[in-house]
Write a protein that holds these residues in place. Structure first.
Motif, PDB file in Angstrom:
ATOM      1  N   HIS A   1       0.817  -1.220   0.000  1.00  0.00           N
ATOM      2  CA  HIS A   1       0.000   0.000   0.000  1.00  0.00           C
ATOM      3  C   HIS A   1       0.846   1.263   0.000  1.00  0.00           C
ATOM      4  O   HIS A   1       0.340   2.350  -0.267  1.00  0.00           O
ATOM      5  N   GLY A   2       2.114   1.147   0.335  1.00  0.00           N
ATOM      6  CA  GLY A   2       3.004   2.307   0.312  1.00  0.00           C
ATOM      7  C   GLY A   2       2.815   3.212   1.503  1.00  0.00           C
ATOM      8  O   GLY A   2       2.640   2.754   2.636  1.00  0.00           O
ATOM      9  N   LEU A   3       2.838   4.522   1.242  1.00  0.00           N
ATOM     10  CA  LEU A   3       2.736   5.503   2.320  1.00  0.00           C
ATOM     11  C   LEU A   3       1.351   5.475   2.949  1.00  0.00           C
ATOM     12  O   LEU A   3       0.347   5.610   2.257  1.00  0.00           O
ATOM     13  N   CYS A   4       1.322   5.288   4.269  1.00  0.00           N
ATOM     14  CA  CYS A   4       0.062   5.246   5.003  1.00  0.00           C
ATOM     15  C   CYS A   4       0.180   6.102   6.257  1.00  0.00           C
ATOM     16  O   CYS A   4       1.262   6.267   6.809  1.00  0.00           O
ATOM     17  N   GLN A   5      -0.958   6.606   6.699  1.00  0.00           N
ATOM     18  CA  GLN A   5      -0.996   7.354   7.949  1.00  0.00           C
ATOM     19  C   GLN A   5      -1.760   6.533   8.973  1.00  0.00           C
ATOM     20  O   GLN A   5      -2.793   5.927   8.659  1.00  0.00           O
ATOM     21  N   ILE A   6      -1.251   6.528  10.206  1.00  0.00           N
ATOM     22  CA  ILE A   6      -1.912   5.805  11.295  1.00  0.00           C
ATOM     23  C   ILE A   6      -3.008   6.709  11.858  1.00  0.00           C
ATOM     24  O   ILE A   6      -2.740   7.816  12.328  1.00  0.00           O
ATOM     25  N   ASP A   7      -4.254   6.216  11.786  1.00  0.00           N
ATOM     26  CA  ASP A   7      -5.409   6.975  12.258  1.00  0.00           C
ATOM     27  C   ASP A   7      -5.783   6.621  13.694  1.00  0.00           C
ATOM     28  O   ASP A   7      -6.343   7.436  14.413  1.00  0.00           O
ATOM     29  N   ALA A   8      -5.499   5.377  14.088  1.00  0.00           N
ATOM     30  CA  ALA A   8      -5.871   4.929  15.434  1.00  0.00           C
ATOM     31  C   ALA A   8      -5.044   3.701  15.791  1.00  0.00           C
ATOM     32  O   ALA A   8      -4.466   3.041  14.919  1.00  0.00           O
ATOM     33  N   ILE A   9      -5.009   3.414  17.081  1.00  0.00           N
ATOM     34  CA  ILE A   9      -4.403   2.184  17.587  1.00  0.00           C
ATOM     35  C   ILE A   9      -5.436   1.589  18.522  1.00  0.00           C
ATOM     36  O   ILE A   9      -5.919   2.257  19.437  1.00  0.00           O
ATOM     37  N   SER A  10      -5.823   0.331  18.241  1.00  0.00           N
ATOM     38  CA  SER A  10      -6.898  -0.251  19.035  1.00  0.00           C
ATOM     39  C   SER A  10      -6.703  -1.747  19.249  1.00  0.00           C
ATOM     40  O   SER A  10      -5.951  -2.397  18.523  1.00  0.00           O
TER      41      SER A  10
ATOM     42  N   GLU B   1      -7.757   8.014   0.787  1.00  0.00           N
ATOM     43  CA  GLU B   1      -8.297   8.372   2.102  1.00  0.00           C
ATOM     44  C   GLU B   1      -9.456   7.470   2.525  1.00  0.00           C
ATOM     45  O   GLU B   1      -9.709   7.307   3.710  1.00  0.00           O
ATOM     46  N   LYS B   2     -10.178   6.873   1.568  1.00  0.00           N
ATOM     47  CA  LYS B   2     -11.360   6.078   1.888  1.00  0.00           C
ATOM     48  C   LYS B   2     -11.044   4.657   2.346  1.00  0.00           C
ATOM     49  O   LYS B   2     -11.852   4.023   3.000  1.00  0.00           O
ATOM     50  N   LEU B   3      -9.863   4.157   1.999  1.00  0.00           N
ATOM     51  CA  LEU B   3      -9.494   2.790   2.366  1.00  0.00           C
ATOM     52  C   LEU B   3      -8.981   2.758   3.797  1.00  0.00           C
ATOM     53  O   LEU B   3      -8.095   3.519   4.166  1.00  0.00           O
ATOM     54  N   GLU B   4      -9.561   1.876   4.613  1.00  0.00           N
ATOM     55  CA  GLU B   4      -9.107   1.706   5.988  1.00  0.00           C
ATOM     56  C   GLU B   4      -8.510   0.312   6.126  1.00  0.00           C
ATOM     57  O   GLU B   4      -9.106  -0.672   5.711  1.00  0.00           O
TER      58      GLU B   4
END
Length: 171
Positions: free
Chosen positions: A13-22, A42-45
Protein backbone atom coordinates in the motif's frame (compact mmCIF):
# COMPACT_ATOMS: atom_id res chain seq x y z
CA UNK A 1 5.70 1.23 18.19
CA UNK A 2 4.36 4.04 16.04
CA UNK A 3 1.92 6.76 17.11
CA UNK A 4 -1.37 8.08 15.78
CA UNK A 5 -0.61 10.54 12.97
CA UNK A 6 2.69 8.90 11.98
CA UNK A 7 3.34 8.24 8.30
CA UNK A 8 4.73 4.78 7.62
CA UNK A 9 5.39 2.44 4.71
CA UNK A 10 3.03 -0.53 4.73
CA UNK A 11 3.55 -3.48 2.40
CA UNK A 12 2.13 -2.98 -1.08
CA UNK A 13 0.00 0.00 0.00
CA UNK A 14 3.00 2.31 0.31
CA UNK A 15 2.74 5.50 2.32
CA UNK A 16 0.06 5.25 5.00
CA UNK A 17 -1.00 7.35 7.95
CA UNK A 18 -1.91 5.81 11.30
CA UNK A 19 -5.41 6.98 12.26
CA UNK A 20 -5.87 4.93 15.43
CA UNK A 21 -4.40 2.18 17.59
CA UNK A 22 -6.90 -0.25 19.04
CA UNK A 23 -7.41 -3.69 20.53
CA UNK A 24 -9.25 -6.16 18.30
CA UNK A 25 -10.22 -9.76 18.85
CA UNK A 26 -10.23 -12.30 16.02
CA UNK A 27 -10.77 -16.03 16.58
CA UNK A 28 -10.56 -15.48 20.34
CA UNK A 29 -7.14 -13.78 20.15
CA UNK A 30 -6.88 -10.12 21.19
CA UNK A 31 -4.09 -8.04 19.67
CA UNK A 32 -3.20 -4.40 19.26
CA UNK A 33 -3.78 -3.11 15.75
CA UNK A 34 -2.89 -0.02 13.76
CA UNK A 35 -5.82 1.44 11.88
CA UNK A 36 -4.40 3.25 8.87
CA UNK A 37 -5.15 4.55 5.41
CA UNK A 38 -2.94 4.92 2.33
CA UNK A 39 -2.12 8.56 1.63
CA UNK A 40 -3.29 8.09 -1.95
CA UNK A 41 -6.66 6.63 -0.86
CA UNK A 42 -8.30 8.37 2.10
CA UNK A 43 -11.36 6.08 1.89
CA UNK A 44 -9.49 2.79 2.37
CA UNK A 45 -9.11 1.71 5.99
CA UNK A 46 -6.60 -1.00 6.85
CA UNK A 47 -6.12 -2.78 10.16
CA UNK A 48 -2.85 -4.54 10.78
CA UNK A 49 -1.23 -5.94 13.94
CA UNK A 50 1.40 -3.63 15.42
CA UNK A 51 3.94 -6.47 15.19
CA UNK A 52 3.47 -6.78 11.40
CA UNK A 53 6.92 -7.10 9.78
CA UNK A 54 5.85 -5.35 6.56
CA UNK A 55 5.61 -1.96 8.29
CA UNK A 56 8.63 0.31 8.15
CA UNK A 57 9.59 3.88 8.90
CA UNK A 58 10.16 6.47 6.20
CA UNK A 59 13.67 6.67 4.86
CA UNK A 60 15.90 9.52 5.98
CA UNK A 61 17.04 12.16 3.50
CA UNK A 62 20.53 10.61 3.36
CA UNK A 63 19.13 7.19 2.46
CA UNK A 64 16.88 8.76 -0.18
CA UNK A 65 19.90 10.46 -1.76
CA UNK A 66 21.81 7.15 -1.67
CA UNK A 67 18.90 5.41 -3.41
CA UNK A 68 18.71 8.10 -6.10
CA UNK A 69 22.42 7.57 -6.71
CA UNK A 70 21.73 3.89 -7.44
CA UNK A 71 20.06 5.05 -10.67
CA UNK A 72 23.50 6.10 -11.95
CA UNK A 73 24.60 2.44 -11.80
CA UNK A 74 23.43 -0.69 -13.62
CA UNK A 75 20.29 -2.24 -12.17
CA UNK A 76 19.67 -5.85 -11.29
CA UNK A 77 20.49 -8.58 -13.80
CA UNK A 78 17.69 -9.00 -16.36
CA UNK A 79 16.04 -12.43 -16.25
CA UNK A 80 14.97 -13.45 -19.76
CA UNK A 81 12.16 -15.83 -18.80
CA UNK A 82 9.09 -13.75 -17.92
CA UNK A 83 7.68 -15.97 -15.18
CA UNK A 84 11.06 -16.35 -13.44
CA UNK A 85 11.63 -12.60 -13.73
CA UNK A 86 8.22 -11.81 -12.30
CA UNK A 87 8.66 -14.21 -9.38
CA UNK A 88 12.20 -13.06 -8.62
CA UNK A 89 11.46 -9.35 -8.81
CA UNK A 90 8.20 -9.76 -6.83
CA UNK A 91 10.11 -11.53 -4.08
CA UNK A 92 12.49 -8.57 -3.88
CA UNK A 93 9.52 -6.20 -3.64
CA UNK A 94 8.00 -8.24 -0.80
CA UNK A 95 11.25 -8.18 1.19
CA UNK A 96 11.00 -4.39 1.22
CA UNK A 97 14.70 -3.53 0.93
CA UNK A 98 14.52 -0.13 -0.76
CA UNK A 99 17.96 -0.38 -2.35
CA UNK A 100 17.11 -3.73 -3.94
CA UNK A 101 13.74 -2.35 -5.05
CA UNK A 102 15.52 0.61 -6.67
CA UNK A 103 17.77 -1.74 -8.65
CA UNK A 104 14.72 -3.63 -9.92
CA UNK A 105 12.90 -0.40 -10.85
CA UNK A 106 16.10 0.73 -12.57
CA UNK A 107 16.27 -2.43 -14.72
CA UNK A 108 12.56 -2.40 -15.53
CA UNK A 109 12.65 1.26 -16.62
CA UNK A 110 15.74 0.75 -18.78
CA UNK A 111 14.22 -2.37 -20.43
CA UNK A 112 10.87 -0.60 -20.96
CA UNK A 113 12.67 2.33 -22.61
CA UNK A 114 14.72 -0.03 -24.80
CA UNK A 115 11.70 -2.05 -25.94
CA UNK A 116 9.42 0.92 -26.59
CA UNK A 117 12.13 2.79 -28.52
CA UNK A 118 12.54 -0.37 -30.61
CA UNK A 119 8.82 -0.40 -31.40
CA UNK A 120 8.12 -3.37 -29.10
CA UNK A 121 5.62 -3.73 -26.29
CA UNK A 122 6.75 -3.93 -22.65
CA UNK A 123 5.32 -7.14 -21.08
CA UNK A 124 2.13 -6.55 -19.08
CA UNK A 125 3.29 -8.40 -15.95
CA UNK A 126 6.47 -6.29 -15.93
CA UNK A 127 4.42 -3.13 -16.41
CA UNK A 128 2.19 -3.93 -13.43
CA UNK A 129 5.16 -4.78 -11.22
CA UNK A 130 6.99 -1.62 -12.30
CA UNK A 131 4.01 0.62 -11.58
CA UNK A 132 3.51 -0.89 -8.14
CA UNK A 133 7.17 -0.73 -7.09
CA UNK A 134 7.82 2.64 -8.71
CA UNK A 135 4.75 4.26 -7.16
CA UNK A 136 5.73 3.35 -3.61
CA UNK A 137 9.45 4.08 -4.07
CA UNK A 138 9.00 7.42 -5.84
CA UNK A 139 6.37 8.58 -3.30
CA UNK A 140 8.66 7.79 -0.42
CA UNK A 141 11.66 9.43 -2.12
CA UNK A 142 9.57 12.55 -2.76
CA UNK A 143 8.43 12.75 0.86
CA UNK A 144 11.94 12.13 2.23
CA UNK A 145 13.48 14.74 -0.10
CA UNK A 146 10.62 17.22 0.33
CA UNK A 147 9.73 17.30 -3.35
CA UNK A 148 7.14 15.85 -5.74
CA UNK A 149 6.90 12.44 -7.38
CA UNK A 150 7.04 14.24 -10.73
CA UNK A 151 10.39 15.81 -9.77
CA UNK A 152 11.67 12.38 -8.69
CA UNK A 153 10.50 10.88 -12.00
CA UNK A 154 12.23 13.62 -13.99
CA UNK A 155 15.45 13.19 -11.99
CA UNK A 156 15.47 9.40 -12.46
CA UNK A 157 14.71 9.69 -16.19
CA UNK A 158 17.69 12.03 -16.45
CA UNK A 159 19.98 9.75 -14.38
CA UNK A 160 19.01 6.70 -16.49
CA UNK A 161 19.11 8.72 -19.73
CA UNK A 162 15.68 7.44 -20.73
CA UNK A 163 12.59 9.10 -22.20
CA UNK A 164 10.48 10.75 -19.49
CA UNK A 165 7.34 9.21 -21.04
CA UNK A 166 8.64 5.77 -20.06
CA UNK A 167 7.97 6.59 -16.42
CA UNK A 168 4.26 6.28 -15.70
CA UNK A 169 3.45 8.46 -12.69
CA UNK A 170 -0.22 7.84 -11.94
CA UNK A 171 -2.27 5.08 -13.41
Amino acid sequence: MFNIGDTIIYSSHGLCQIDAISEKTFSGVTKTYYVLHPLNNEKLEISTPVDNKTISTLMAKEEAEEILNLFTQPGIEWIEKGNQRSQGYSLIAKKGDRKEIATVVNSLLVKKNELENGGKKFPEQDRKLLISMQSILFSELALSLNTTTEAISDKIAHLLDIDEEVIVINE
